[in-house]
Design a protein around this motif. Structure first.
Motif, mmCIF file in Angstrom:
data_model
loop_
_atom_site.group_PDB
_atom_site.id
_atom_site.type_symbol
_atom_site.label_atom_id
_atom_site.label_comp_id
_atom_site.label_asym_id
_atom_site.label_seq_id
_atom_site.Cartn_x
_atom_site.Cartn_y
_atom_site.Cartn_z
ATOM 1 N N LEU A 1 0.835 -1.198 0.000
ATOM 2 C CA LEU A 1 0.000 0.000 0.000
ATOM 3 C C LEU A 1 0.868 1.246 0.000
ATOM 4 O O LEU A 1 1.901 1.297 0.664
ATOM 5 N N ARG B 1 -10.532 8.232 -1.330
ATOM 6 C CA ARG B 1 -10.055 6.923 -1.776
ATOM 7 C C ARG B 1 -10.531 5.865 -0.793
ATOM 8 O O ARG B 1 -10.438 6.050 0.421
ATOM 9 N N LEU C 1 -10.395 1.796 0.422
ATOM 10 C CA LEU C 1 -9.697 0.507 0.366
ATOM 11 C C LEU C 1 -10.583 -0.533 1.038
ATOM 12 O O LEU C 1 -10.942 -0.386 2.204
ATOM 13 N N ILE D 1 -6.036 -6.315 0.878
ATOM 14 C CA ILE D 1 -6.720 -5.203 0.223
ATOM 15 C C ILE D 1 -7.225 -5.718 -1.118
ATOM 16 O O ILE D 1 -6.443 -6.026 -2.012
ATOM 17 N N ASP E 1 -9.260 -1.057 -4.426
ATOM 18 C CA ASP E 1 -8.643 0.236 -4.158
ATOM 19 C C ASP E 1 -9.239 1.218 -5.160
ATOM 20 O O ASP E 1 -8.925 1.173 -6.350
#
Length: 238
Positions: free
Chosen positions: A38, A222, A224, A231, A234
């Protein structure tokens, strides 16, 4: 050999590389995070979304250094968080990250302004004589100046959360991390607190927030999605 400078050329504020977290209890192993990679950049408002037990809180505990990873690397700015010992971690966190919890975690015997001064005292930031004025400034930013000398028991839940946000801002950290900050609030108060977060992002702060509120999740920049420690989605919203 442990490097002392970031090996990354990107200027991301947060960088996680192949992060794994395994808990062992009574001989039973549970993998909470699996190969998480990330990057979060300055000025982003990131929402972590997922079911209970998906790994959201574990992920932010890795970012803040509240918990330790099993393997991988975590860099915040140019600090290798995964290499810090407990003493260095505490000072680094106090200067770099403001943490906001679901249940406020204000010290009940201290007034609002004294709670906001705590991070300054711990990290020895600002001259001692100036700390009350700085704390009052942050309380005024969250519309709590008139309640500065009240104890937490004299404040509503929404007011306590505003004080907690002022405390998170006290050392002017570049990053705010919030774990379900509106989860204990009614919808109107939650909206007001979220609007405060939006204003902080507009002013240059970076925020990573865990939320179960689907409506609020649409207002981050944003999102996630975390599923089974990974994850899985995204999405840049706006």
């Amino acid at each position: 050999m442990t490097t002392t400078t970031s090996p990354h050329s990107m200027d991301a504020l947060i960088r996680l590389t192949d992060v794994n977290k395994i808990y062992e209890t009574g001989g039973i192993r549970f993998t909470a995070l699996r190969e998480v990679n990330l990057q979060v950049y300055s000025g982003e408002f990131v929402g972590l979304i997922g079911k209970s037990g998906s790994g959201k809180t574990t992920l932010i505990n890795m970012i803040t250094g509240i918990d330790h990873l099993t393997s991988g690397e975590i860099w915040i700015e140019d600090t290798a968080v995964h290499t810090l010992n407990e003493n260095r971690m505490a000072i680094w966190r106090g200067r770099t990250i403001g943490v906001v919890f679901q249940f406020f975690q204000l010290l009940p015997t201290l007034t609002a302004i004294e709670n906001v001064m705590l991070p300054m005292d711990f990290c020895n930031i600002h001259a001692r004589a100036d700390r009350s004025d700085v704390a009052l400034h942050y309380l005024e930013q969250v519309e709590m100046g008139e309640h500065a000398f009240k104890l937490p028991t004299e404040l509503s839940g929404g007011q306590q959360q505003r004080v907690a946000i002022a405390r998170a801002l006290a050392n002017d950290p570049p990053l705010i991390v919030a774990d379900e900050p509106t989860g204990n609030l009614d919808s109107k108060t939650a909206d007001a607190v979220f609007s405060l977060f939006e204003r902080l992002v507009d002013e240059g702060k970076t925020i990573v927030m865990v939320t179960h509120d689907n409506d609020l999740a649409q207002r981050v920049t944003r999102s996630l999605h975390v599923t089974d420690g990974r994850i899985t989605d995204d999405v840049t919203i706006h």
